[in-house]
Design an enzyme around this catalytic site. Sequence first.
Site, PDB file in Angstrom:
ATOM      1  N   SER A  94      -9.362  -7.177   3.943  1.00  0.00           N
ATOM      2  CA  SER A  94     -10.330  -8.042   3.258  1.00  0.00           C
ATOM      3  C   SER A  94     -11.733  -7.460   3.168  1.00  0.00           C
ATOM      4  O   SER A  94     -12.497  -7.818   2.271  1.00  0.00           O
ATOM      5  CB  SER A  94     -10.368  -9.415   3.925  1.00  0.00           C
ATOM      6  OG  SER A  94     -10.660  -9.306   5.302  1.00  0.00           O
TER       7      SER A  94
ATOM      8  N   GLU B  15     -23.704 -21.306   1.423  1.00  0.00           N
ATOM      9  CA  GLU B  15     -23.766 -21.228   2.878  1.00  0.00           C
ATOM     10  C   GLU B  15     -23.218 -19.878   3.294  1.00  0.00           C
ATOM     11  O   GLU B  15     -22.446 -19.257   2.574  1.00  0.00           O
ATOM     12  CB  GLU B  15     -22.932 -22.344   3.499  1.00  0.00           C
ATOM     13  CG  GLU B  15     -21.434 -22.033   3.656  1.00  0.00           C
ATOM     14  CD  GLU B  15     -20.692 -21.807   2.340  1.00  0.00           C
ATOM     15  OE1 GLU B  15     -21.156 -22.308   1.302  1.00  0.00           O
ATOM     16  OE2 GLU B  15     -19.652 -21.123   2.359  1.00  0.00           O
TER      17      GLU B  15
ATOM     18  N   LYS C 170     -15.082 -11.352  -1.003  1.00  0.00           N
ATOM     19  CA  LYS C 170     -15.903 -12.525  -1.332  1.00  0.00           C
ATOM     20  C   LYS C 170     -16.483 -12.462  -2.750  1.00  0.00           C
ATOM     21  O   LYS C 170     -16.673 -13.488  -3.390  1.00  0.00           O
ATOM     22  CB  LYS C 170     -17.037 -12.672  -0.313  1.00  0.00           C
ATOM     23  CG  LYS C 170     -16.525 -12.964   1.099  1.00  0.00           C
ATOM     24  CD  LYS C 170     -17.062 -14.257   1.630  1.00  0.00           C
ATOM     25  CE  LYS C 170     -16.287 -14.790   2.817  1.00  0.00           C
ATOM     26  NZ  LYS C 170     -16.217 -13.872   3.975  1.00  0.00           N
TER      27      LYS C 170
HETATM   28  C1  LIG Z   1     -15.506 -14.099   5.175  1.00  0.00           C
HETATM   29  C2  LIG Z   1     -14.498 -13.080   5.495  1.00  0.00           C
HETATM   30  C3  LIG Z   1     -13.196 -13.413   5.928  1.00  0.00           C
HETATM   31  C4  LIG Z   1     -12.750 -14.814   6.209  1.00  0.00           C
HETATM   32  O1  LIG Z   1     -12.814 -15.702   5.141  1.00  0.00           O
HETATM   33  P1  LIG Z   1     -11.527 -16.195   4.341  1.00  0.00           P
HETATM   34  O2  LIG Z   1     -12.078 -17.239   3.439  1.00  0.00           O
HETATM   35  O3  LIG Z   1     -10.545 -16.745   5.328  1.00  0.00           O
HETATM   36  O4  LIG Z   1     -10.980 -15.039   3.613  1.00  0.00           O
HETATM   37  C5  LIG Z   1     -12.273 -12.398   6.127  1.00  0.00           C
HETATM   38  N1  LIG Z   1     -12.603 -11.100   5.949  1.00  0.00           N
HETATM   39  C6  LIG Z   1     -13.842 -10.727   5.551  1.00  0.00           C
HETATM   40  C7  LIG Z   1     -14.138  -9.280   5.384  1.00  0.00           C
HETATM   41  C8  LIG Z   1     -14.832 -11.693   5.316  1.00  0.00           C
HETATM   42  O5  LIG Z   1     -16.052 -11.307   4.924  1.00  0.00           O
END
Ligand SMILES: *Cc1c(COP(=O)(O)O)cnc(C)c1O
Length: 407
Positions: A390, A124, A102
């Site tokens: 992610s 948000e 993020k």
């Molecule tokens: C917010 C989040 C997501 C999902 O959001 P995307 O916009 O689809 O990437 C996925 N993995 C993590 C670790 C997150 O914090």
Amino acid sequence: MTEDYNQRKHGVLPVDDKGYYGSDHRFGGAYVPEELKKNLDELAEAYYAAIADPAFIGEYRSLLRNYVGRPSPLYHAARLSELYGCDIYLKREDLNHTGAHKINNALGLALLAVRMGKKRVIAETGAGQHGVAAATVCALMGLECTIYMGAVDVARQKPNVERMKMLGANVVSVEQGGATLQDAVDAALAEWTRHREDTFYLIGSAVGPHPFPEMVTTFQSVISEELKSQVPFLTPKTSPDYVIACVGGGSNASGAFYHFLDDKEVTLVGVEAAGHGIASGEHAATMTTGEETVLHGSRTLSIKDEEGNVKPPYSVSAGLDYPGVGPLMASLASSGRMRVLAATDDQALEAAFMLARTEGIIPAVESAHALAALAMIDFKPDDVVVVNLSGRGDKDMLTFMNYAARK
Ligand SMILES: *Cc1c(COP(=O)(O)O)cnc(C)c1O
């Protein structure tokens, strides 16, 4: 418009000037009240000027390197590879400052806010990961920061709420509707409409009206930009056979796919949350089961109830608990360019424990959905498979403990 001009403006994204995606221009656009149109036009103009300005890009890249800690490693998961019979690599977005992808987007948008002379940022958040990233970059740049968060999420994501406060942000608890992410987005958009002049909306995923999905995707595209140079260097192949990412709104997937969109040899896999199972009706499997609709200013796919209203989603993972998906994801899913899979809560949690025990890495429960897809695909032994990790799982320890206790 010449192709050259479009390429400079939109990069490799299959998007037109009004923000519609794909060759059918079916998903995207900007469905907002007239007064918000002006904000979006002003934002788009500032954004396209910024990304064409070497000074802006230079500052962004310097902070990615020295503040976020990029490039993130591409790690060969040897024990996991043996388990699934292919060659698995993890793109380690979990090692970024604040623990997820993020920050890549939050940093780019905050620099844009400063460039536009805005003093006040709103954002948000659902799980609080984007709220933490937004509060972090606002502290870094001396911007006033207000985070809208559903009351239910405020209660269940206490540590992240405390982080945001320590970083100097105001957290506004949203009581309307189901008091979760969907309502927090509504509240942020309403606040932006009321305070157009001085306020910058720092959105957390590749969703919302144009130009938000394009901006977020471009700032996240650093993920696949790095993959492009890492894969030939660290794997036996010049490009991956698969890139797998979880999909909430679609920002980490968009970023991981971006530079492979035109390379049809690369299979792109988006994994959404099947919650308690598709048949149970309690899930967030937007692309698997969703219908065309306008949600948060964009024509896209969303889960609906029998009356045709947007249905509250469910997932054990707060970051995937969103009823819609960004327009690029909807377009890639409907054209077949992206293969869509869905992992249940239990499949994701099982995959999280598997990664912890084989590689010593505790993934975010969102990322664990992408890992769960490894058991669903028939790989060839020499397939090079990249999983976009992610985020890290520290925030999810309670969820993991509950799962371990009931097993
Ligand atoms: C917010 C989040 C997501 C999902 O959001 P995307 O916009 O689809 O990437 C996925 N993995 C993590 C670790 C997150 O914090």
